[in-house]
Scaffold this motif. Structure first.
Motif, mmCIF file in Angstrom:
data_model
loop_
_atom_site.group_PDB
_atom_site.id
_atom_site.type_symbol
_atom_site.label_atom_id
_atom_site.label_comp_id
_atom_site.label_asym_id
_atom_site.label_seq_id
_atom_site.Cartn_x
_atom_site.Cartn_y
_atom_site.Cartn_z
ATOM 1 N N PHE A 162 13.385 -47.974 -81.172
ATOM 2 C CA PHE A 162 12.298 -47.144 -80.681
ATOM 3 C C PHE A 162 12.813 -45.854 -80.047
ATOM 4 O O PHE A 162 12.142 -44.814 -80.114
ATOM 5 N N THR A 163 13.986 -45.910 -79.463
ATOM 6 C CA THR A 163 14.592 -44.681 -78.938
ATOM 7 C C THR A 163 14.842 -43.690 -80.061
ATOM 8 O O THR A 163 14.524 -42.499 -79.948
ATOM 9 N N GLU A 164 15.402 -44.195 -81.159
ATOM 10 C CA GLU A 164 15.682 -43.325 -82.303
ATOM 11 C C GLU A 164 14.398 -42.804 -82.937
ATOM 12 O O GLU A 164 14.300 -41.625 -83.302
ATOM 13 N N LEU A 165 13.401 -43.678 -83.075
ATOM 14 C CA LEU A 165 12.133 -43.253 -83.668
ATOM 15 C C LEU A 165 11.509 -42.137 -82.841
ATOM 16 O O LEU A 165 11.036 -41.129 -83.384
ATOM 17 N N ALA A 166 11.512 -42.302 -81.527
ATOM 18 C CA ALA A 166 10.941 -41.272 -80.650
ATOM 19 C C ALA A 166 11.742 -39.977 -80.714
ATOM 20 O O ALA A 166 11.159 -38.881 -80.715
ATOM 21 N N ASN A 167 13.062 -40.088 -80.786
ATOM 22 C CA ASN A 167 13.898 -38.891 -80.883
ATOM 23 C C ASN A 167 13.585 -38.089 -82.144
ATOM 24 O O ASN A 167 13.633 -36.852 -82.140
ATOM 25 N N ARG A 168 13.268 -38.790 -83.225
ATOM 26 C CA ARG A 168 12.951 -38.093 -84.469
ATOM 27 C C ARG A 168 11.583 -37.412 -84.409
ATOM 28 O O ARG A 168 11.383 -36.356 -85.014
ATOM 29 N N TRP A 169 10.657 -38.036 -83.686
ATOM 30 C CA TRP A 169 9.306 -37.495 -83.647
ATOM 31 C C TRP A 169 9.086 -36.469 -82.532
ATOM 32 O O TRP A 169 8.157 -35.652 -82.618
ATOM 33 N N LYS A 170 9.916 -36.484 -81.519
ATOM 34 C CA LYS A 170 9.694 -35.593 -80.371
ATOM 35 C C LYS A 170 9.603 -34.113 -80.782
ATOM 36 O O LYS A 170 8.643 -33.421 -80.400
ATOM 37 N N PRO A 171 10.552 -33.572 -81.552
ATOM 38 C CA PRO A 171 10.412 -32.158 -81.918
ATOM 39 C C PRO A 171 9.211 -31.886 -82.812
ATOM 40 O O PRO A 171 8.619 -30.793 -82.753
#
Length: 350
Positions: A162-171
């Motif tokens: 979930f950390t990685e998923l959020a990092n991809r979607w944040k920008p």
């Protein structure tokens, strides 16, 4: 209170190679004749929209809106379900998702992801140029192969995913924020974000990003045996779009929620045309009216049995009949006496 807009229809399931389903003008006219007032556009189909041009040219967007207005419909939202899926793909699914992106990128997951992110960035700008305030998509999935905890998941695996998923979607979400557009994720099995709990996990990793929301679709909750009415109580502030889709779940002594690897007709859980399934749409439309949802009610037609043209024809009046024109006054206003603080004290014997 506010009245939602509709009926709308998602065009993805109706586009085809023959008229009237093979061009935007003809399918828009077909849907308008059925009574639809809005159309949700799949941005991966160039017959419907040139996403790059829409992201760069306000003139192109104004002409597109004008052309549709002449037909009698407007754009409800842009959809990037296929591109959103490619933002995060576990390697075990990579080959099956190759068709979601350009053919020349097949077998190149990093290039596919970069392409998908760029598509989302363009969709944010295109939505802004079109004057839209909501967008619909999928989150993609890194953890779905590990949905059932056997074999035992390594400690921290879910948190890392979930950390990685959020990092991809944040920008991407930041770009939508700059454009003034909300993103409604369709909470869908096969996506890491598929129910309320996983949405909360995603949102926490995004530091409660204001643009991260939900494309509410009760059909996916029926198939998960989730209380889709209470869901609205929990998450109504984050519901940014609404897919009106029916479903049924009929478990037997042989089959339950996982479906036994059967085709759609043979599954215990099946998508159905509006009114043919088990969804309490009266309850849903009432809940959304209660919480001032003023977005679109958009048919997403998927049915294991019925022809799409019949489903489309039945869908517009079904949605129209369920949209609640909210009241501007209380039903018992006629009995009101009027009051001030002194009168209130008198009533209370003070």
């Amino acid at each position: 209170m506010k009245t939602m807009k509709g009926p709308g229809v998602f065009l993805a399931q109706f586009l085809g190679d023959t008229a009237p389903f093979n061009s935007l003008e003809s399918i828009a006219r077909y849907m308008a004749d059925l009574g639809y007032k809005g159309i949700q556009l799949p941005t991966w189909d160039p017959r419907v929209i040139d996403l790059k041009q829409a992201s760069e040219s306000k003139t192109y967007c104004d002409e597109l809106k004008g052309k549709l207005a002449d037909i009698g419909v407007e754009i409800t939202e842009l959809s990037t379900h296929l591109q959103g899926q490619l933002v995060a793909v576990h390697p075990s699914y990579a080959a099956m998702f190759d068709g979601f992106g350009p053919a020349e990128l097949a077998g190149k997951p990093k290039d596919q992801q970069a392409w998908a992110v760029n598509q989302l960035m363009m969709a944010a700008k295109a939505s802004q140029n079109l004057g839209l305030t909501s967008h619909v998509s999928f989150t993609g999935a890194l953890l779905w192969p590990f949905m059932y905890p056997w074999p035992q998941r390594p400690a921290g695996l879910v948190d890392t995913g979930f950390t990685e998923l959020a990092n991809r979607w944040k920008p991407i979400l930041d770009a939508f924020d700059e454009a003034g557009v909300n993103v409604g994720y369709e909470l869908h099995p096969g996506e890491d974000v598929h129910d309320g709990v996983t949405f909360e996990m995603f949102l926490e990793k995004l530091n409660n990003h204001p643009r991260a929301g939900i494309n509410y679709d009760p059909s996916h909750f029926v198939l998960q045996c989730l209380d889709y009415l209470q869901f609205i109580d929990f998450y109504h502030e984050r519901i940014y779009a609404y897919h009106v889709k029916d479903a049924e779940f009929n478990p037997t002594g042989k089959q339950g929620v996982y479906g036994g690897f059967q085709g759609w007709v043979e599954r215990a859980g099946r998508f159905r045309s509006l009114g043919d399934g088990q969804v309490d749409f009266g309850g849903i439309f009432s809940k959304l009216a209660q919480y001032n949802y003023d977005g679109w009610a958009v048919l997403e037609w998927e049915c294991a049995l019925k022809h799409p043209e019949q489903g489309a024809a039945e869908g517009a009046p079904f949605i129209e009949s369920h949209i609640i024109r909210v009241t501007e006054r209380a039903f018992d206003d006629f009995a009101g006496t009027g009051a001030d603080e002194a009168f209130n004290k008198k009533v209370l014997g003070l």
